[in-house]
Design a protein around this motif. Structure first.
Motif, PDB file in Angstrom:
ATOM      1  N   SER A  27      31.669 110.450  54.783  1.00  0.00           N
ATOM      2  CA  SER A  27      32.637 109.798  55.524  1.00  0.00           C
ATOM      3  C   SER A  27      32.190 109.894  56.860  1.00  0.00           C
ATOM      4  O   SER A  27      31.427 110.747  57.437  1.00  0.00           O
ATOM      5  N   GLY A  28      32.820 108.422  57.527  1.00  0.00           N
ATOM      6  CA  GLY A  28      32.445 108.608  58.950  1.00  0.00           C
ATOM      7  C   GLY A  28      33.157 109.575  59.974  1.00  0.00           C
ATOM      8  O   GLY A  28      32.544 110.497  60.330  1.00  0.00           O
ATOM      9  N   GLY A  29      34.423 109.546  60.158  1.00  0.00           N
ATOM     10  CA  GLY A  29      35.161 110.327  61.089  1.00  0.00           C
ATOM     11  C   GLY A  29      34.999 111.859  60.848  1.00  0.00           C
ATOM     12  O   GLY A  29      34.562 112.600  61.619  1.00  0.00           O
ATOM     13  N   GLY A  30      35.548 112.282  59.573  1.00  0.00           N
ATOM     14  CA  GLY A  30      35.568 113.776  59.377  1.00  0.00           C
ATOM     15  C   GLY A  30      34.202 114.396  58.940  1.00  0.00           C
ATOM     16  O   GLY A  30      34.200 115.390  58.754  1.00  0.00           O
ATOM     17  N   GLY A  31      33.289 113.442  58.411  1.00  0.00           N
ATOM     18  CA  GLY A  31      32.154 113.771  57.724  1.00  0.00           C
ATOM     19  C   GLY A  31      32.083 114.587  56.470  1.00  0.00           C
ATOM     20  O   GLY A  31      31.028 115.022  55.975  1.00  0.00           O
ATOM     21  N   GLY A  32      33.297 114.411  55.597  1.00  0.00           N
ATOM     22  CA  GLY A  32      33.204 114.986  54.303  1.00  0.00           C
ATOM     23  C   GLY A  32      32.458 114.443  53.396  1.00  0.00           C
ATOM     24  O   GLY A  32      31.953 112.963  53.621  1.00  0.00           O
ATOM     25  N   THR A  33      32.082 114.839  52.260  1.00  0.00           N
ATOM     26  CA  THR A  33      31.110 113.952  51.248  1.00  0.00           C
ATOM     27  C   THR A  33      32.044 113.865  50.027  1.00  0.00           C
ATOM     28  O   THR A  33      32.340 115.005  49.653  1.00  0.00           O
ATOM     29  N   ASP A  34      31.794 112.799  49.540  1.00  0.00           N
ATOM     30  CA  ASP A  34      32.572 112.398  48.059  1.00  0.00           C
ATOM     31  C   ASP A  34      31.288 112.260  47.360  1.00  0.00           C
ATOM     32  O   ASP A  34      30.233 111.562  47.777  1.00  0.00           O
ATOM     33  N   TYR A  35      31.514 112.490  46.296  1.00  0.00           N
ATOM     34  CA  TYR A  35      30.348 112.341  44.958  1.00  0.00           C
ATOM     35  C   TYR A  35      31.065 111.606  43.748  1.00  0.00           C
ATOM     36  O   TYR A  35      32.112 112.104  43.311  1.00  0.00           O
ATOM     37  N   LEU A  36      30.497 110.441  43.120  1.00  0.00           N
ATOM     38  CA  LEU A  36      31.108 109.939  42.051  1.00  0.00           C
ATOM     39  C   LEU A  36      29.996 109.761  41.025  1.00  0.00           C
ATOM     40  O   LEU A  36      28.809 109.316  41.440  1.00  0.00           O
ATOM     41  N   THR A  37      30.270 110.230  39.851  1.00  0.00           N
ATOM     42  CA  THR A  37      29.252 110.052  38.638  1.00  0.00           C
ATOM     43  C   THR A  37      29.704 109.169  37.706  1.00  0.00           C
ATOM     44  O   THR A  37      30.917 109.436  37.151  1.00  0.00           O
ATOM     45  N   LEU A  38      29.310 108.160  37.350  1.00  0.00           N
ATOM     46  CA  LEU A  38      29.706 107.097  36.159  1.00  0.00           C
ATOM     47  C   LEU A  38      29.011 107.386  35.048  1.00  0.00           C
ATOM     48  O   LEU A  38      27.660 107.515  35.240  1.00  0.00           O
ATOM     49  N   THR A  39      29.521 107.457  33.875  1.00  0.00           N
ATOM     50  CA  THR A  39      28.703 107.672  32.689  1.00  0.00           C
ATOM     51  C   THR A  39      28.959 106.520  31.652  1.00  0.00           C
ATOM     52  O   THR A  39      30.181 106.024  31.541  1.00  0.00           O
ATOM     53  N   LYS A  40      28.206 106.137  31.055  1.00  0.00           N
ATOM     54  CA  LYS A  40      28.234 104.861  30.132  1.00  0.00           C
ATOM     55  C   LYS A  40      29.075 105.346  28.980  1.00  0.00           C
ATOM     56  O   LYS A  40      28.603 106.454  28.348  1.00  0.00           O
ATOM     57  N   LYS A  41      29.977 104.564  28.474  1.00  0.00           N
ATOM     58  CA  LYS A  41      30.867 104.980  27.539  1.00  0.00           C
ATOM     59  C   LYS A  41      30.129 104.917  26.192  1.00  0.00           C
ATOM     60  O   LYS A  41      29.571 103.483  25.866  1.00  0.00           O
ATOM     61  N   PRO A  42      30.126 105.614  25.109  1.00  0.00           N
ATOM     62  CA  PRO A  42      29.254 105.445  23.811  1.00  0.00           C
ATOM     63  C   PRO A  42      29.786 104.281  23.097  1.00  0.00           C
ATOM     64  O   PRO A  42      30.920 103.929  23.109  1.00  0.00           O
TER      65      PRO A  42
END
Length: 147
Positions: free
Chosen positions: A132-147
């Motif tokens: 993130s720009g202002g606060g500097g927090g880090t976000d993580y997103l993992t997408l997995t293909k649906k079987p």
């Protein structure tokens, strides 16, 4: 000698562009092949994955993104957009590609809207990160293909 150096630098730039285009094409092909689920969403250290376990995401080649809540009685998906772009024209590495997700404000999937940095991808998993720009927090997103 100058001609040779200019020719070599041109080839290097062409090779880098080609690598970026290959990654972009490959990731687009993978993303648009099937439905995806949010297997992990960490928002500034808080695990918010459970907020998205009932959703599937369908990335269309046209740039349209459909999010469907499997528990909702409505058959209408949440509509957004997506793209893959190069955030820095000076460096054409995978680190420099952005996986852009946009849902309108107020949409249940709005928190996923961002210009995500690509950590890695395979045929069945896409790992993304955003600082993130202002606060500097880090976000993580993992997408997995649906079987």
């Amino acid at each position: 000698m100058k001609t040779i150096l200019l020719s070599l630098s041109g080839l290097l730039l062409l090779g880098a562009c080609s690598k970026w285009q290959n990654d972009q094409k490959q990731l687009t092909k993978i993303s648009t092949d099937g439905e995806w689920v949010v297997s992990s969403y960490i928002d500034d250290g808080d695990d918010e994955t459970s907020d998205y376990t009932t959703f599937t995401l369908h990335f269309m080649e046209s740039g349209v993104l459909h999010g469907t809540d499997l528990l909702s009685s409505s058959s209408s998906p949440y509509e957004g957009s997506w793209s893959i772009s190069d955030s820095n024209s000076d460096d054409d590495s995978l680190d420099d590609l952005d996986f852009n997700i946009n849902f309108s404000v107020g949409n249940k999937l709005d928190d996923l809207s961002d210009d995500w940095d690509i950590i890695s991808y395979s045929d069945t998993e896409i790992k993304l990160m955003d600082v993130s720009g202002g606060g500097g927090g880090t976000d993580y997103l993992t997408l997995t293909k649906k079987p």
